[in-house]
Design a protein around this motif. Sequence first.
Motif, PDB file in Angstrom:
ATOM      1  N   TRP A 116       7.079  -0.326   2.708  1.00 51.71           N
ATOM      2  CA  TRP A 116       8.067  -0.435   3.772  1.00 51.71           C
ATOM      3  C   TRP A 116       7.731   0.637   4.816  1.00 51.71           C
ATOM      4  O   TRP A 116       6.884   1.496   4.597  1.00 51.71           O
ATOM      5  CB  TRP A 116       9.493  -0.222   3.237  1.00 51.71           C
ATOM      6  N   ARG A 117       8.395   0.548   5.954  1.00 50.93           N
ATOM      7  CA  ARG A 117       8.181   1.530   7.012  1.00 50.93           C
ATOM      8  C   ARG A 117       9.506   2.172   7.377  1.00 50.93           C
ATOM      9  O   ARG A 117      10.526   1.489   7.475  1.00 50.93           O
ATOM     10  CB  ARG A 117       7.571   0.867   8.249  1.00 50.93           C
ATOM     11  N   GLY A 118       9.469   3.492   7.624  1.00 53.06           N
ATOM     12  CA  GLY A 118      10.667   4.200   8.025  1.00 53.06           C
ATOM     13  C   GLY A 118      11.671   4.321   6.903  1.00 53.06           C
ATOM     14  O   GLY A 118      11.333   4.276   5.713  1.00 53.06           O
ATOM     15  N   ALA A 119      12.942   4.474   7.279  1.00 54.05           N
ATOM     16  CA  ALA A 119      14.015   4.592   6.292  1.00 54.05           C
ATOM     17  C   ALA A 119      14.414   3.205   5.801  1.00 54.05           C
ATOM     18  O   ALA A 119      14.371   2.220   6.544  1.00 54.05           O
ATOM     19  CB  ALA A 119      15.214   5.306   6.907  1.00 54.05           C
ATOM     20  N   THR A 176      16.981   0.364   4.701  1.00 60.25           N
ATOM     21  CA  THR A 176      18.363  -0.031   4.972  1.00 60.25           C
ATOM     22  C   THR A 176      19.151  -0.074   3.667  1.00 60.25           C
ATOM     23  O   THR A 176      18.696  -0.683   2.704  1.00 60.25           O
ATOM     24  CB  THR A 176      18.402  -1.416   5.638  1.00 60.25           C
ATOM     25  N   LEU A 181      13.513   7.515   2.174  1.00 57.19           N
ATOM     26  CA  LEU A 181      14.661   7.889   2.984  1.00 57.19           C
ATOM     27  C   LEU A 181      15.589   6.692   3.113  1.00 57.19           C
ATOM     28  O   LEU A 181      15.130   5.562   3.299  1.00 57.19           O
ATOM     29  CB  LEU A 181      14.218   8.341   4.376  1.00 57.19           C
ATOM     30  N   ALA A 228      18.535   4.947   5.268  1.00 57.75           N
ATOM     31  CA  ALA A 228      19.086   4.996   6.620  1.00 57.75           C
ATOM     32  C   ALA A 228      20.563   5.381   6.593  1.00 57.75           C
ATOM     33  O   ALA A 228      21.335   4.882   5.769  1.00 57.75           O
ATOM     34  CB  ALA A 228      18.905   3.643   7.301  1.00 57.75           C
TER      35      ALA A 228
END
Length: 500
Positions: free
Chosen positions: A414-417, A419, A496, A498
């Motif tokens: 996955w990318r970023g935080a 959900t 992380l 979100a």
Amino acid sequence: MSSLVSFLLLWGLTLVPVTEAAVFFDPQPSLWAESESLLEPWANVTLTCQARLPTLDFQLFKDGVSQDLVHLDSPAMEHQFLLTGDTQGLYRCRSGFSSGWTQLSNLMEVTGPKSLPRPQLSAEPVSWITPGLNATLVCHGGLRGVTFLLRREGDDEFLEVAKARKHVEATFPVHQAGTYSCSYRIHAAGTPSEPSATVTIEELAPPPPPVLRPQGESTGVLHPGDSATLICVAPLSGVNFQLRRGEKELLVPHSSTSPDRVFFHLNALALGDGGPYTCRYQLRDQQAVWSGDSAPVELTLSDEKLPPPGLSAEPAGRSPEPGTLVRLRCQAPLVGLRFFLVREDEGRSRVHSLLSPSGTEAQFELHNVSVADSANYSCVYVDPEPPFSGSAPSARVELQVHGPPPRPRLRALWRGAVTPGRDAVLRCEGHLPDVTVELLRVGETEALDRLSATHSSKDFVLTYVGPQHAGNYSCRYRSWWPNRFESELSDPVELLVAGH
């Protein structure tokens, strides 16, 4: 009850009687939404959690966090949760089961007043069609009473429309290859929801091949009079199987424990019964074509009447450096032979690989050796022409590779935080097959999850992520047999969540 219980029946037996059936029960509950008025679908919403067996306990989760825990006075099959306040989110539920809880239900998304969540589309039983077999597409929406719409890429209009007044999904038969998506609308004048992710249905003739593999002792060097078992597994159930050697069908005793596989029993093997075997399957339709052949499986038979070959290692020595290439040279007195490298571990042996060189020497290569390659090796050869005699085994060559195996790599898919309420997938990429892979939270010694890996990578799914999942993760792999070893931990990956 039949919709809740999956029966794997013993079937299609020849010369092997069957008296029992295996029964499996899936306790996962179902979750769906109901609205007072589909004209305002999210104004007054109730989520229904339906259990598989009567229970006193139900629990609702939102965005990965527990929202409501209910203990009833008497057992019930379902419980309704009325949503209030800020209702947007991703919901799941679970129900009491035995002395604990079931796994979480399907995911149910509740969106804002002017949007509808995307449905999910899946293919059953397979994502291909062939003469005699049509696929089925199931569109799952989550909101009860809507109308489902199926579209094929390249077509301007919807192919089919299905009203599901009392259900949350619709089933569409598929007779033509293509890329499909589905959507739904809540009333006749309503705008359809966003389409589902696409599902591609292929047209295959012949159907894709099955997988054939040897069982147990069949993986070693066999002798005349021994027996062997080969397992053929198809990608779908309810088919007729066939075992072949070359172009010849072999009529041998067979049995089954589930309708997608068959066990072929080769009894009292004779010289000449070695060589490559394949299997295939046919739909239970007189007009159906046979599938493609499986990858071949070689059975190795030797009467040990021919003189043993010589086996040597390069570089010489019993303790090669980790990560190096080791060549094992097997030499015989004749040309035109088939050579087999045999690995022996604690009294058990299996054929590691085979070669058919043009000369009198076969050169087997072990790449990037590690502690997992530590074993005793020998080789044999077999004359592929009558009378099919084979050699005695060579003298053993012992390899002992010291040090830990190569470290695995952990990757976030996955990318970023993440959900809250979505799943997070971590892929542990190792270097060795047939190991147990473990996922750990950094700083903890006990594994969060363990999976058997027949290949060199494995995916760990953190289901329904909430703030409690935030942190750093690493992975390792280990083996208890034939060599006991444990890799070092991978570099950590941070998860992380979100909003947290």
